[in-house]
Scaffold this motif. Structure first.
Motif, PDB file in Angstrom:
ATOM      1  N   ALA A  29      -5.968   6.058  62.403  1.00 32.59           N
ATOM      2  CA  ALA A  29      -6.619   4.853  61.901  1.00 32.59           C
ATOM      3  C   ALA A  29      -7.073   5.068  60.465  1.00 32.59           C
ATOM      4  O   ALA A  29      -7.366   6.190  60.054  1.00 32.59           O
ATOM      5  N   ASN A  30      -7.126   3.968  59.715  1.00 29.36           N
ATOM      6  CA  ASN A  30      -7.540   4.004  58.330  1.00 29.36           C
ATOM      7  C   ASN A  30      -8.302   2.721  58.030  1.00 29.36           C
ATOM      8  O   ASN A  30      -7.824   1.627  58.349  1.00 29.36           O
ATOM      9  N   MET A  31      -9.496   2.830  57.446  1.00 33.48           N
ATOM     10  CA  MET A  31     -10.281   1.657  57.068  1.00 33.48           C
ATOM     11  C   MET A  31     -10.711   1.804  55.614  1.00 33.48           C
ATOM     12  O   MET A  31     -11.076   2.894  55.182  1.00 33.48           O
ATOM     13  N   LEU A  32     -10.681   0.713  54.873  1.00 35.24           N
ATOM     14  CA  LEU A  32     -11.072   0.703  53.474  1.00 35.24           C
ATOM     15  C   LEU A  32     -11.975  -0.493  53.220  1.00 35.24           C
ATOM     16  O   LEU A  32     -11.677  -1.610  53.653  1.00 35.24           O
ATOM     17  N   ARG A  33     -13.066  -0.241  52.521  1.00 34.65           N
ATOM     18  CA  ARG A  33     -14.004  -1.325  52.170  1.00 34.65           C
ATOM     19  C   ARG A  33     -14.407  -1.155  50.713  1.00 34.65           C
ATOM     20  O   ARG A  33     -14.738  -0.055  50.281  1.00 34.65           O
ATOM     21  N   THR A  34     -14.378  -2.246  49.953  1.00 35.41           N
ATOM     22  CA  THR A  34     -14.814  -2.227  48.563  1.00 35.41           C
ATOM     23  C   THR A  34     -16.148  -2.957  48.464  1.00 35.41           C
ATOM     24  O   THR A  34     -16.272  -4.098  48.911  1.00 35.41           O
ATOM     25  N   PHE A  35     -17.140  -2.276  47.909  1.00 37.85           N
ATOM     26  CA  PHE A  35     -18.469  -2.846  47.712  1.00 37.85           C
ATOM     27  C   PHE A  35     -18.627  -3.193  46.238  1.00 37.85           C
ATOM     28  O   PHE A  35     -18.450  -2.329  45.375  1.00 37.85           O
ATOM     29  N   ARG A  36     -18.937  -4.445  45.947  1.00 39.74           N
ATOM     30  CA  ARG A  36     -19.185  -4.869  44.572  1.00 39.74           C
ATOM     31  C   ARG A  36     -20.624  -4.513  44.209  1.00 39.74           C
ATOM     32  O   ARG A  36     -21.559  -4.902  44.892  1.00 39.74           O
ATOM     33  N   LEU A  37     -20.768  -3.796  43.118  1.00 39.07           N
ATOM     34  CA  LEU A  37     -22.086  -3.424  42.635  1.00 39.07           C
ATOM     35  C   LEU A  37     -22.405  -4.274  41.405  1.00 39.07           C
ATOM     36  O   LEU A  37     -21.735  -5.245  41.122  1.00 39.07           O
ATOM     37  N   HIS A  38     -23.368  -3.890  40.653  1.00 44.87           N
ATOM     38  CA  HIS A  38     -23.814  -4.656  39.494  1.00 44.87           C
ATOM     39  C   HIS A  38     -22.727  -4.746  38.422  1.00 44.87           C
ATOM     40  O   HIS A  38     -22.173  -3.727  38.002  1.00 44.87           O
ATOM     41  N   GLY A  39     -22.402  -5.960  37.986  1.00 42.70           N
ATOM     42  CA  GLY A  39     -21.453  -6.166  36.891  1.00 42.70           C
ATOM     43  C   GLY A  39     -20.043  -5.743  37.239  1.00 42.70           C
ATOM     44  O   GLY A  39     -19.467  -6.171  38.228  1.00 42.70           O
ATOM     45  N   ARG A  40     -19.470  -4.879  36.416  1.00 45.35           N
ATOM     46  CA  ARG A  40     -18.084  -4.449  36.614  1.00 45.35           C
ATOM     47  C   ARG A  40     -17.968  -3.212  37.493  1.00 45.35           C
ATOM     48  O   ARG A  40     -16.891  -2.669  37.647  1.00 45.35           O
ATOM     49  N   TYR A  41     -19.041  -2.758  38.069  1.00 41.35           N
ATOM     50  CA  TYR A  41     -19.038  -1.557  38.905  1.00 41.35           C
ATOM     51  C   TYR A  41     -18.731  -1.914  40.360  1.00 41.35           C
ATOM     52  O   TYR A  41     -19.152  -2.951  40.866  1.00 41.35           O
ATOM     53  N   SER A  42     -17.999  -1.042  41.017  1.00 43.60           N
ATOM     54  CA  SER A  42     -17.715  -1.209  42.443  1.00 43.60           C
ATOM     55  C   SER A  42     -17.538   0.172  43.076  1.00 43.60           C
ATOM     56  O   SER A  42     -17.313   1.165  42.383  1.00 43.60           O
ATOM     57  N   MET A  43     -17.641   0.214  44.385  1.00 41.84           N
ATOM     58  CA  MET A  43     -17.473   1.466  45.120  1.00 41.84           C
ATOM     59  C   MET A  43     -16.531   1.216  46.288  1.00 41.84           C
ATOM     60  O   MET A  43     -16.687   0.240  47.029  1.00 41.84           O
ATOM     61  N   ASP A  44     -15.536   2.105  46.432  1.00 37.39           N
ATOM     62  CA  ASP A  44     -14.610   2.045  47.557  1.00 37.39           C
ATOM     63  C   ASP A  44     -15.013   3.096  48.579  1.00 37.39           C
ATOM     64  O   ASP A  44     -15.248   4.256  48.225  1.00 37.39           O
TER      65      ASP A  44
END
Length: 94
Positions: A18-33
């Protein structure tokens, strides 16, 4: 011998990954996968092959007086795949 190729078949193998991916939008142009990878989710034995030799030599330990012998291993599993593995990856994008 004169056996044809692939004349000895073992039981079917089944592995669930199994494989799961989630992208979290942070402040402005920053994000975390955040990515989670799991191999062998069910954590059951996955045999990699089968012994097709009638006998396998057994060597006694060093210094032993027991003579070398053979044992029947035909049809026994030759090896087992890896156990469950869980990997978490975090990636910061900016």
């Amino acid at each position: 011998g004169n056996a044809r190729r692939d004349s000895i078949e073992g039981p079917d193998t089944f592995a669930l990954n199994a494989n799961m991916l989630r992208t979290f939008r942070l402040h402005g142009r920053y994000s975390m996968d955040a990515q989670l990878n799991v191999t062998n989710v069910l954590n059951h034995a996955v045999y990699t092959g089968w012994n097709t030799n009638w006998t396998i030599p057994v060597t006694p330990p060093a210094g032993s007086t027991t003579p070398a012998s053979t044992r029947n291993q035909f049809g026994a599993p030759a090896g087992v795949g890896g156990m469950r593995t869980v990997t978490l990856n975090l990636r910061m994008r900016f």
